[in-house]
Design an enzyme around this catalytic site. Structure first.
Site, short mmCIF file in Angstrom:
data_model
loop_
_atom_site.label_atom_id
_atom_site.label_comp_id
_atom_site.label_asym_id
_atom_site.label_seq_id
_atom_site.Cartn_x
_atom_site.Cartn_y
_atom_site.Cartn_z
N LYS A 93 7.13 1.57 -10.31
CA LYS A 93 5.90 1.40 -10.77
C LYS A 93 4.82 1.08 -11.98
CE LYS A 93 1.52 1.29 -7.74
NZ LYS A 93 0.45 2.06 -6.47
N CYS A 132 2.68 -0.21 -3.36
CA CYS A 132 0.99 -0.59 -3.18
C CYS A 132 0.13 -1.43 -3.25
CB CYS A 132 0.86 0.76 -3.06
SG CYS A 132 -0.64 1.49 -1.81
N GLU A 152 6.24 4.22 0.52
CA GLU A 152 6.28 4.72 -0.13
C GLU A 152 5.80 6.09 -0.71
OE1 GLU A 152 2.19 4.44 -4.41
OE2 GLU A 152 1.86 3.37 -1.67
#
Length: 505
Positions: free
Chosen positions: A319, A371, A256
């Site tokens: 995301k 994440c 990430e």
């Protein structure tokens, strides 16, 4: 002093629950912690049960989530006492859900047996669901995660992590009830479910497809250095230097936000990397920030290696589930002026849309979670497609230092693999970088806080587990059955009812 003993007992029982999770992995302590909760609240008034449940939850969440303070003190500029207050406020907020479940069960259900065995476990799971949804949700420290390497793991592909949480809660209630009443029907039911959990670990819900050789690059770049002027070139060089020897990998994966600049700023450099990977016959996946225009900024994962890269190409993922404070600030106009903590780097992201396609790499399909997203089982399930070969999560847990947070995080990621019957590939900046099989078992990993390359072969899977196919429907059926049983025994037993009246009159 005697009046404080239940409070101290509740704190201790809650804190024991933390040891059930990684990195301690003492899974039986989940049962000890929950049994203690029931012992301390069973014959209480609704208000007293709610208070003790709140204290028990504080005992769980305050030490269990204390790792969050690292991001506040090391990178947010807050003094340790202020960070303690903020983590305590978060723990107190999360504790309200448990407290409400206990209050409702004691207020609405007269029968101690019905309340303890059939209603309270359902309400506690509902409380978990609520705190994983309200205000964008924080679905952390669900007890089902603690059983990933325990005898109940085989139930995850059928009922999901919360199905295991319910069975743990129900079993703890049965154990407490057995210690008082010696009634065996509920115990037999719980024993049957545990036996099914053990037996189901041998079931194979999915089938292998083809192997993929991956190289996960762990850059181990200090978070405090990542965004300072002059670091960009060093970061780019480190990732390329670690990548060049990995000539035998089909796919190279960077974590990430591996590149501390936007995709648009790095477009010429990304074109060169894309061409390099194309010439080597490899695919590369990297996390980075993308700014399609001045009003949008996304935490993104990008696939390279086609030889035709252009900014805005389709092989990417944005995301969807953002981290409160870290990636967006609720009431930002009010909070940002108060402290540097509310102005962390890259704390104004836009949300990606639901239903994004899989990432394509080396002819394989990868369902991506960035994440924090991996902690949301419904989101990961919705992202996965019937033809997904692998689950991929990229993360940067550097924010949390040498704490238990990254270990809890990897445990959560492994549970997604077990639930959905897909290998999990997890690339991080400084650990825990790992690859699992379709049952969530670690097949390869790197040590934390070291730069390195994890090269390994992972086999893709096809087919759907019951949880992937039906979601929470099987669990909801069990919870509904539990409530129906409660309706049949809703009247209090005469002896226990008399004791209650004497206690609370």
């Amino acid at each position: 002093m005697l009046k404080l003993l239940p409070i101290f007992g509740a704190l201790l029982c809650g804190a024991l629950g933390v040891l059930a999770f990684s990195p301690f992995d003492l899974w039986p302590l989940a049962l000890v912690s929950l049994t203690g909760l029931f012992a301390l609240t069973h014959h209480c008034s609704p208000a007293s049960a709610a208070r003790r449940g709140f204290v028990w939850s504080l005992g769980l969440y305050l030490p269990g989530l204390w790792w969050i303070h690292n991001s506040m003190t090391m990178f947010g500029g807050l003094p340790l006492p202020v960070a303690f207050v903020l983590v305590a406020l978060l723990a107190a907020y999360l504790s309200l859900y448990t407290s409400l479940a206990l209050w409702l069960s004691h207020r609405l259900v007269a029968s101690p047996r019905a309340r303890l065995l059939w209603v309270l476990p359902v309400l506690l799971i509902a409380a978990d669901w609520l705190r994983g949804w309200v205000l964008t949700g924080f679905p952390w420290l669900w007890f089902g995660y603690s059983q990933l390497d325990g005898p109940l793991a085989g139930l995850a592909p059928v009922f999901g992590v919360q199905g295991i949480s319910w069975l743990l809660t129900f079993t703890a209630a049965v154990l407490w009830w057995l210690g008082r009443e010696r009634r065996w029907r509920a115990a037999l039911f719980a024993s049957l479910l545990w036996a099914l959990g053990v037996a189901s670990q041998q079931l194979q819900w999915v089938s292998p497809t083809q192997p993929l050789r991956v190289a996960l690059i762990q850059g181990n770049i200090e978070q405090s250095l990542k965004w300072i002027p002059g670091q960009l070139e060093l970061s780019l060089k480190r990732y390329l230097d670690l990548t060049r020897p990995a000539v035998n990998a089909d796919v190279v994966i960077w974590p990430e936000s591996a590149l501390p600049a936007s995709e648009q700023q790095l477009a010429p450099w990304l074109q060169q990397v894309d061409q390099l990977m194309f010439e080597r016959g490899q695919s590369l996946i990297t996390g980075l920030v993308s700014r399609p225009d001045d009003s949008e900024v996304y935490n993104a994962v990008l696939g390279l290696g086609s030889g035709q890269y252009q900014p805005g190409q389709s092989n990417r993922y944005y995301k969807q589930q953002l981290v409160p404070i870290g990636e967006f600030v609720p009431f930002g106009n009010l909070l940002r002026p108060l402290a540097p903590f509310f102005n962390l780097p890259m704390s104004s992201f836009s949300r990606g849309e639901a239903g994004q396609p899989d990432l394509h790499a080396a002819g394989q399909n990868m369902s991506v979670a960035i994440c924090y997203e991996v902690a949301f089982p419904g989101l990961v399930r919705d992202n996965m497609k019937p033809d997904t070969d692998f689950l991929l999560t990229v993360s940067n847990d550097t924010w949390f230092g040498r704490s238990i947070g990254p270990w809890q995080h990897q445990q959560i990621a492994r549970m997604r693999a077990l639930e959905l019957g897909r290998p999990m590939i997890r690339a991080t900046n400084n650990g825990v970088t790992l690859v699992t099989d379709e049952k969530g078992r670690i097949s390869a990993s790197l040590p934390q806080f070291e730069q390195g390359v994890l090269t390994t072969e992972v086999i893709g899977m096809s087919g759907l587990t019951p949880y992937a196919r039906f979601g929470n429907s099987p669990l909801l059926a069990i919870l509904a059955l539990s409530l129906l049983i409660a309706l049949r025994c809703r009247q209090p037993e005469p002896r226990l009812a008399m004791a209650q009246r004497q206690l609370f009159k």
